[in-house]
Design a protein around this motif. Structure first.
Motif, PDB file in Angstrom:
ATOM      1  N   HIS A   7       0.990  -1.211  -0.134  1.00  0.00           N
ATOM      2  CA  HIS A   7       0.119  -0.118  -0.050  1.00  0.00           C
ATOM      3  C   HIS A   7       0.898   1.251   0.073  1.00  0.00           C
ATOM      4  CE1 HIS A   7      -3.910   1.641   1.724  1.00  0.00           C
ATOM      5  NE2 HIS A   7      -3.403   2.456   0.691  1.00  0.00           N
ATOM      6  N   SER A   8       0.770   2.090  -0.960  1.00  0.00           N
ATOM      7  CA  SER A   8       1.907   3.112  -1.303  1.00  0.00           C
ATOM      8  C   SER A   8       0.831   4.441  -1.292  1.00  0.00           C
ATOM      9  CB  SER A   8       2.558   3.038  -2.684  1.00  0.00           C
ATOM     10  OG  SER A   8       3.388   1.836  -2.506  1.00  0.00           O
ATOM     11  N   PHE A   9       1.494   5.538  -0.739  1.00  0.00           N
ATOM     12  CA  PHE A   9       0.968   6.812  -0.786  1.00  0.00           C
ATOM     13  C   PHE A   9       2.130   7.720  -1.049  1.00  0.00           C
ATOM     14  CE2 PHE A   9      -0.951   4.547   2.548  1.00  0.00           C
ATOM     15  CZ  PHE A   9      -2.236   4.853   2.641  1.00  0.00           C
ATOM     16  N   GLU A  10       1.635   8.919  -2.162  1.00  0.00           N
ATOM     17  CA  GLU A  10       2.621   9.876  -2.354  1.00  0.00           C
ATOM     18  C   GLU A  10       2.032  11.266  -2.186  1.00  0.00           C
ATOM     19  OE1 GLU A  10       3.986  11.049  -6.645  1.00  0.00           O
ATOM     20  OE2 GLU A  10       5.042   9.381  -5.983  1.00  0.00           O
ATOM     21  N   TYR A  11       2.475  11.914  -1.333  1.00  0.00           N
ATOM     22  CA  TYR A  11       2.073  13.326  -1.179  1.00  0.00           C
ATOM     23  C   TYR A  11       3.126  14.325  -1.848  1.00  0.00           C
ATOM     24  CZ  TYR A  11      -0.960  11.468   2.105  1.00  0.00           C
ATOM     25  OH  TYR A  11      -2.103  10.729   2.816  1.00  0.00           O
ATOM     26  N   ARG A  12       2.803  15.217  -2.771  1.00  0.00           N
ATOM     27  CA  ARG A  12       3.786  16.239  -3.264  1.00  0.00           C
ATOM     28  C   ARG A  12       3.316  17.587  -3.015  1.00  0.00           C
ATOM     29  NH1 ARG A  12       7.999  14.052  -5.711  1.00  0.00           N
ATOM     30  NH2 ARG A  12       8.027  11.924  -6.289  1.00  0.00           N
ATOM     31  N   ALA A  16       8.182  23.793  -0.109  1.00  0.00           N
ATOM     32  CA  ALA A  16       8.522  23.016   0.914  1.00  0.00           C
ATOM     33  C   ALA A  16       7.642  23.231   2.256  1.00  0.00           C
ATOM     34  CB  ALA A  16       9.978  23.438   1.464  1.00  0.00           C
ATOM     35  N   VAL A  17       7.257  22.303   2.905  1.00  0.00           N
ATOM     36  CA  VAL A  17       6.341  22.173   4.197  1.00  0.00           C
ATOM     37  C   VAL A  17       6.897  21.664   5.258  1.00  0.00           C
ATOM     38  CG1 VAL A  17       4.417  22.432   2.485  1.00  0.00           C
ATOM     39  CG2 VAL A  17       5.121  19.853   3.530  1.00  0.00           C
ATOM     40  N   LEU A  18       6.455  21.637   6.432  1.00  0.00           N
ATOM     41  CA  LEU A  18       6.658  21.132   7.654  1.00  0.00           C
ATOM     42  C   LEU A  18       5.813  20.034   7.833  1.00  0.00           C
ATOM     43  CD1 LEU A  18       7.872  24.157   9.769  1.00  0.00           C
ATOM     44  CD2 LEU A  18       9.443  22.774   8.578  1.00  0.00           C
ATOM     45  N   ILE A  43       9.025   5.246   5.149  1.00  0.00           N
ATOM     46  CA  ILE A  43       8.570   6.421   5.161  1.00  0.00           C
ATOM     47  C   ILE A  43       9.711   7.565   4.801  1.00  0.00           C
ATOM     48  CG2 ILE A  43       7.663   8.371   6.512  1.00  0.00           C
ATOM     49  CD1 ILE A  43       6.629   6.275   8.655  1.00  0.00           C
ATOM     50  N   SER A  44       9.423   8.298   3.977  1.00  0.00           N
ATOM     51  CA  SER A  44      10.476   9.556   3.410  1.00  0.00           C
ATOM     52  C   SER A  44       9.723  10.729   3.468  1.00  0.00           C
ATOM     53  CB  SER A  44      10.909   9.007   2.142  1.00  0.00           C
ATOM     54  OG  SER A  44      11.744   9.986   1.676  1.00  0.00           O
ATOM     55  N   PRO A  45      10.355  11.725   4.071  1.00  0.00           N
ATOM     56  CA  PRO A  45      11.655  11.831   4.659  1.00  0.00           C
ATOM     57  C   PRO A  45      11.409  10.817   6.195  1.00  0.00           C
ATOM     58  CG  PRO A  45      10.473  13.741   5.237  1.00  0.00           C
ATOM     59  CD  PRO A  45       9.579  13.069   4.226  1.00  0.00           C
ATOM     60  N   ARG A  65       6.811  11.451  14.240  1.00  0.00           N
ATOM     61  CA  ARG A  65       7.126  12.981  14.294  1.00  0.00           C
ATOM     62  C   ARG A  65       8.479  13.261  13.343  1.00  0.00           C
ATOM     63  NH1 ARG A  65       4.459  15.751  18.329  1.00  0.00           N
ATOM     64  NH2 ARG A  65       3.297  14.499  19.747  1.00  0.00           N
ATOM     65  N   PHE A  66       8.348  14.511  12.928  1.00  0.00           N
ATOM     66  CA  PHE A  66       9.222  14.923  11.860  1.00  0.00           C
ATOM     67  C   PHE A  66       9.845  16.170  12.105  1.00  0.00           C
ATOM     68  CE2 PHE A  66       5.920  12.319   9.883  1.00  0.00           C
ATOM     69  CZ  PHE A  66       6.460  11.442   9.119  1.00  0.00           C
ATOM     70  N   GLN A  67      11.050  16.427  11.567  1.00  0.00           N
ATOM     71  CA  GLN A  67      11.686  17.729  11.698  1.00  0.00           C
ATOM     72  C   GLN A  67      12.280  18.050  10.358  1.00  0.00           C
ATOM     73  OE1 GLN A  67      14.986  17.443  14.584  1.00  0.00           O
ATOM     74  NE2 GLN A  67      13.512  17.651  16.388  1.00  0.00           N
ATOM     75  N   GLY A  68      12.426  19.319  10.104  1.00  0.00           N
ATOM     76  CA  GLY A  68      12.905  19.730   8.919  1.00  0.00           C
ATOM     77  C   GLY A  68      11.903  19.919   7.672  1.00  0.00           C
ATOM     78  N   SER A  69      12.116  20.307   6.772  1.00  0.00           N
ATOM     79  CA  SER A  69      11.284  20.805   5.496  1.00  0.00           C
ATOM     80  C   SER A  69      11.268  19.800   4.384  1.00  0.00           C
ATOM     81  CB  SER A  69      11.453  22.019   5.038  1.00  0.00           C
ATOM     82  OG  SER A  69      12.600  22.339   4.448  1.00  0.00           O
ATOM     83  N   THR A  70      10.192  19.733   3.527  1.00  0.00           N
ATOM     84  CA  THR A  70      10.205  18.679   2.483  1.00  0.00           C
ATOM     85  C   THR A  70       9.256  19.035   1.663  1.00  0.00           C
ATOM     86  OG1 THR A  70      10.019  16.295   2.001  1.00  0.00           O
ATOM     87  CG2 THR A  70       8.649  17.143   3.403  1.00  0.00           C
ATOM     88  N   ASP A  71       9.554  18.647   0.214  1.00  0.00           N
ATOM     89  CA  ASP A  71       8.148  18.967  -0.718  1.00  0.00           C
ATOM     90  C   ASP A  71       7.515  17.437  -1.138  1.00  0.00           C
ATOM     91  OD1 ASP A  71      10.332  18.026  -2.194  1.00  0.00           O
ATOM     92  OD2 ASP A  71      10.429  19.704  -3.531  1.00  0.00           O
ATOM     93  N   THR A  72       8.187  16.441  -0.672  1.00  0.00           N
ATOM     94  CA  THR A  72       7.523  15.050  -0.882  1.00  0.00           C
ATOM     95  C   THR A  72       7.395  14.345   0.414  1.00  0.00           C
ATOM     96  OG1 THR A  72       9.714  14.093  -1.263  1.00  0.00           O
ATOM     97  CG2 THR A  72       8.467  14.995  -3.230  1.00  0.00           C
ATOM     98  N   PHE A  73       6.259  13.511   0.557  1.00  0.00           N
ATOM     99  CA  PHE A  73       5.936  12.690   1.662  1.00  0.00           C
ATOM    100  C   PHE A  73       5.462  11.385   1.192  1.00  0.00           C
ATOM    101  CE2 PHE A  73       3.080  11.750   5.469  1.00  0.00           C
ATOM    102  CZ  PHE A  73       4.012  11.297   6.062  1.00  0.00           C
ATOM    103  N   LEU A  74       6.445  10.397   1.223  1.00  0.00           N
ATOM    104  CA  LEU A  74       6.277   9.095   0.699  1.00  0.00           C
ATOM    105  C   LEU A  74       6.215   7.964   1.705  1.00  0.00           C
ATOM    106  CD1 LEU A  74       9.018   9.150  -2.159  1.00  0.00           C
ATOM    107  CD2 LEU A  74       6.605   9.727  -2.180  1.00  0.00           C
TER     108      LEU A  74
END
Length: 299
Positions: A7-12, A16-18, A43-45, A65-74
């Motif tokens: 089961h795969s999910f891809e958010y773009r 860049a978002v937090l 999970i990426s990041p 929980r996450f730190q830093g910014s990203t433009d993708t979430f896999l």
């Protein structure tokens, strides 16, 4: 049935978002009529913290929980499970089939959350009460006949359709629209069962139908607690009682707590996002073997 599901999910995001805290309900049930052989969550990041918790329903939920910014979430969840067909209800209940309406005081107090009405004051939706009364007619107040008739009435009055966005509708809206998704029909059955004293809860998972569809989707059905048989699955958008081709992921008395992924993000004003998903499933073995026997062989 032995099966592997990916089961795969891809958010773009266009900027860049937090990523805020996230909750994952993607780990298949590993007890009862299902054994979890393998589970991997990528999970990426990569989260700075990822930990499991045992939900009130008994399901294992993962928090991140996450730190830093990203433009993708896999997110990619790979599961391998072994399921078996549950014993016949008639055999489990024998001479002790519940008669309806079932007295609330006879139930374990742990089940009370699965009897609450949908309205804010805890009362039941009048539409669900009417539906339950119709299903009781001709059932001789026997639980199994009631459940069979309830599934038939729902399928007769509501046309099943896919709907990928939005929460499960309450009973009144589904019956008024006369059309609903699997989660709408599941919630309709849950509400009707609660009206006659049968604890019921919402289930999210996979249904590996045959023939194999062009693509699989998440599915929803109901679980009803029958004294003497325990929690048993019923799918009002399909054939009624579930079989070994159903793979439960998450259960709750509140459907919103069964979501595959919930979480937040923050970014510049007007940031836009896109979302894509896929579910790949492979049936590895259709032999219906007792889970205990196979576990012993694997040791």
């Amino acid at each position: 049935m032995r099966a592997r599901v990916i089961h795969s999910f891809e958010y773009r995001y266009d900027e860049a978002v937090l990523l805020g805290p996230h909750r994952f309900g993607l780990k298949p049930r590993g007890h009862g009529f299902q054994r979890l052989i393998d589970f991997r969550l990528e999970i990426s990041p990569e989260p700075t913290r990822l930990y499991p918790l045992l939900a009130a329903s008994g399901d294992e939920i993962l928090r991140a929980r996450f730190q830093g910014s990203t433009d993708t979430f896999l997110v990619r969840a790979t599961s391998e499970v072994q399921t078996e067909t549950a014993p016949l209800l008639q055999v489990c209940l024998e001479e002790n089939e519940p008669h309806l309406p079932y007295p609330v005081g006879h139930l374990n107090g742990d089940l009370m959350g699965s009897l609450e009405g949908w309205l804010p004051n805890g009362q039941h939706d009048p539409s669900a009460v009417d539906l339950a009364q119709d299903a009781l007619m001709g059932s001789d107040q026997r639980a199994l006949m009631f459940l069979q008739q309830l599934v038939e009435i729902i399928q007769d009055r509501v046309k099943y359709t896919e709907r990928h966005v939005g929460p499960a509708w309450p009973a009144g809206r589904t019956l008024k629209e006369r059309v609903g998704s699997c989660r709408d029909l599941a919630m309709l059955m849950v509400e009707a069962c609660r009206c006659v004293g049968l604890p019921a809860r919402f289930v999210s998972g996979y249904h590996l139908v045959q023939p194999k569809p062009k693509r699989y989707d998440l599915h929803a059905w109901a679980e009803v607690y029958l004294p003497g048989a325990g929690w048993r699955g019923f799918d009002p958008s399909c054939a009624g009682a579930v079989d070994d081709r159903y793979i439960p992921l998450a259960t709750s008395s509140k459907p919103e707590l069964t979501a595959a992924i919930t979480g937040t993000f923050s970014g510049p004003p007007g940031v836009k996002s896109t979302f894509a998903w896929s579910i790949e499933a492979e049936i590895l073995d259709t032999a219906d073997q007792p889970l205990e026997a196979e576990a012993a062989q694997s040791r």
